[in-house]
Design a protein around this motif. Structure first.
Motif, PDB file in Angstrom:
ATOM      1  N   VAL A  81       0.837  -1.205   0.000  1.00  0.00           N
ATOM      2  CA  VAL A  81       0.000   0.000   0.000  1.00  0.00           C
ATOM      3  C   VAL A  81       0.869   1.251   0.000  1.00  0.00           C
ATOM      4  O   VAL A  81       0.659   2.170  -0.799  1.00  0.00           O
ATOM      5  CB  VAL A  81      -0.997   0.003   1.184  1.00  0.00           C
ATOM      6  CG1 VAL A  81      -1.727   1.328   1.291  1.00  0.00           C
ATOM      7  CG2 VAL A  81      -1.994  -1.144   1.042  1.00  0.00           C
ATOM      8  N   ALA A  82       1.867   1.309   0.881  1.00  0.00           N
ATOM      9  CA  ALA A  82       2.752   2.478   0.926  1.00  0.00           C
ATOM     10  C   ALA A  82       3.505   2.645  -0.391  1.00  0.00           C
ATOM     11  O   ALA A  82       3.680   3.765  -0.873  1.00  0.00           O
ATOM     12  CB  ALA A  82       3.724   2.361   2.092  1.00  0.00           C
ATOM     13  N   SER A  83       3.937   1.532  -0.995  1.00  0.00           N
ATOM     14  CA  SER A  83       4.619   1.612  -2.300  1.00  0.00           C
ATOM     15  C   SER A  83       3.694   2.163  -3.371  1.00  0.00           C
ATOM     16  O   SER A  83       4.106   2.988  -4.190  1.00  0.00           O
ATOM     17  CB  SER A  83       5.120   0.233  -2.730  1.00  0.00           C
ATOM     18  OG  SER A  83       6.214  -0.136  -1.969  1.00  0.00           O
ATOM     19  N   TYR A  84       2.466   1.696  -3.387  1.00  0.00           N
ATOM     20  CA  TYR A  84       1.508   2.167  -4.376  1.00  0.00           C
ATOM     21  C   TYR A  84       1.252   3.667  -4.210  1.00  0.00           C
ATOM     22  O   TYR A  84       1.270   4.426  -5.182  1.00  0.00           O
ATOM     23  CB  TYR A  84       0.195   1.400  -4.267  1.00  0.00           C
ATOM     24  CG  TYR A  84      -0.860   1.932  -5.203  1.00  0.00           C
ATOM     25  CD1 TYR A  84      -0.859   1.586  -6.554  1.00  0.00           C
ATOM     26  CD2 TYR A  84      -1.839   2.806  -4.746  1.00  0.00           C
ATOM     27  CE1 TYR A  84      -1.814   2.090  -7.424  1.00  0.00           C
ATOM     28  CE2 TYR A  84      -2.794   3.326  -5.606  1.00  0.00           C
ATOM     29  CZ  TYR A  84      -2.780   2.963  -6.938  1.00  0.00           C
ATOM     30  OH  TYR A  84      -3.715   3.476  -7.798  1.00  0.00           O
ATOM     31  N   VAL A  85       1.018   4.095  -2.985  1.00  0.00           N
ATOM     32  CA  VAL A  85       0.767   5.517  -2.714  1.00  0.00           C
ATOM     33  C   VAL A  85       1.985   6.343  -3.102  1.00  0.00           C
ATOM     34  O   VAL A  85       1.873   7.388  -3.740  1.00  0.00           O
ATOM     35  CB  VAL A  85       0.375   5.746  -1.240  1.00  0.00           C
ATOM     36  CG1 VAL A  85       0.331   7.225  -0.899  1.00  0.00           C
ATOM     37  CG2 VAL A  85      -0.972   5.089  -0.942  1.00  0.00           C
ATOM     38  N   GLY A  86       3.167   5.876  -2.729  1.00  0.00           N
ATOM     39  CA  GLY A  86       4.387   6.588  -3.090  1.00  0.00           C
ATOM     40  C   GLY A  86       4.585   6.676  -4.591  1.00  0.00           C
ATOM     41  O   GLY A  86       4.982   7.715  -5.118  1.00  0.00           O
ATOM     42  N   ALA A 104       5.847  13.698  -3.361  1.00  0.00           N
ATOM     43  CA  ALA A 104       4.999  14.118  -2.240  1.00  0.00           C
ATOM     44  C   ALA A 104       5.779  14.020  -0.933  1.00  0.00           C
ATOM     45  O   ALA A 104       6.731  13.252  -0.814  1.00  0.00           O
ATOM     46  CB  ALA A 104       3.743  13.247  -2.171  1.00  0.00           C
ATOM     47  N   ALA A 105       5.369  14.789   0.029  1.00  0.00           N
ATOM     48  CA  ALA A 105       5.986  14.749   1.360  1.00  0.00           C
ATOM     49  C   ALA A 105       5.603  13.453   2.061  1.00  0.00           C
ATOM     50  O   ALA A 105       4.854  12.632   1.519  1.00  0.00           O
ATOM     51  CB  ALA A 105       5.514  15.954   2.169  1.00  0.00           C
ATOM     52  N   PHE A 160      -0.462  19.977   8.890  1.00  0.00           N
ATOM     53  CA  PHE A 160       0.527  18.996   8.419  1.00  0.00           C
ATOM     54  C   PHE A 160       0.591  18.912   6.904  1.00  0.00           C
ATOM     55  O   PHE A 160       1.343  18.089   6.374  1.00  0.00           O
ATOM     56  CB  PHE A 160       0.215  17.634   9.022  1.00  0.00           C
ATOM     57  CG  PHE A 160       0.238  17.642  10.528  1.00  0.00           C
ATOM     58  CD1 PHE A 160       1.435  17.726  11.210  1.00  0.00           C
ATOM     59  CD2 PHE A 160      -0.939  17.612  11.254  1.00  0.00           C
ATOM     60  CE1 PHE A 160       1.467  17.745  12.605  1.00  0.00           C
ATOM     61  CE2 PHE A 160      -0.926  17.617  12.648  1.00  0.00           C
ATOM     62  CZ  PHE A 160       0.292  17.691  13.318  1.00  0.00           C
ATOM     63  N   CYS A 161      -0.178  19.721   6.217  1.00  0.00           N
ATOM     64  CA  CYS A 161      -0.182  19.677   4.739  1.00  0.00           C
ATOM     65  C   CYS A 161       0.625  20.805   4.141  1.00  0.00           C
ATOM     66  O   CYS A 161       0.796  21.826   4.676  1.00  0.00           O
ATOM     67  CB  CYS A 161      -1.611  19.733   4.221  1.00  0.00           C
ATOM     68  SG  CYS A 161      -2.549  18.286   4.678  1.00  0.00           S
TER      69      CYS A 161
END
Length: 179
Positions: free
Chosen positions: A29-34, A40-41, A178-179
């Motif tokens: 999931v983290a890989s896909y989002v990245g 992105a931050a 945080f954005c």
């Protein structure tokens, strides 16, 4: 079921299943989002109710991926969730109320420099009983603060319930910083 026989997975099996879920989030999931968000931050992890527990647990163990956790109306002690069976390594390392008081050394120093936790909870109906969210949230905030990990405890009013209308307001209140 009424004969005293315990059903469902025991504490260690539940903890192993949580670890598999966490590995899925921090892996594919983290890989896909990245991959979907190049440049992105750092990602923010958030959750409500049981998701608050998941968000905190993932941030504490993978602050390299999720340095900010916004947790709402959580209970951070899985041992209070009507579990049964032996308490071993798997359940210890998936229970922040067990391991946070024992954090030390380089890992703790790294968490202090990297992690920012926001714990939000109301003080109204259902936050104290049956969920135990208010008590668990205030206890977890004290543990994190005692260890020097950046943690904000945000207590909302006695009219606040653990429900989506309130969680949306709380999230909208905290996320912009945080954005």
């Amino acid at each position: 079921l009424g004969d005293g026989v315990l059903t469902g997975p025991n504490l260690e099996e539940r903890a192993r299943r949580h670890q598999a879920y966490q590995d899925w989030i921090t892996g594919p999931v983290a890989s896909y989002v990245g991959g979907d968000s190049p440049g992105a931050a750092d990602a923010i992890v958030t959750g409500c109710s049981m998701g608050a527990y998941h968000a905190l647990q993932i941030a504490l163990t993978r602050a390299d991926l999720f340095p900010v956790a916004i947790c709402q109306s959580g209970n951070y002690d899985p041992s209070t969730w009507h579990g049964w069976g032996d308490h071993g390594d798997a359940s210890y390392f998936t229970n922040p109320t067990d391991y946070v008081p024992h954090l030390h050394g380089d890992h703790l120093d790294w968490l202090r420099s990297r992690l920012h936790v926001v714990l939000t909870v109301g003080q109204g109906a259902w936050e104290t009983h049956p969920t135990g969210s208010l008590q668990s949230t205030t206890a977890m905030a004290a543990m994190l603060q005692d260890k020097g990990i950046r943690c904000e405890l945000d207590l909302w009013g006695h009219d606040v319930r653990p429900d989506w209308p309130w969680w949306r307001r709380q999230f909208a209140h905290h996320l912009p910083r945080f954005c």
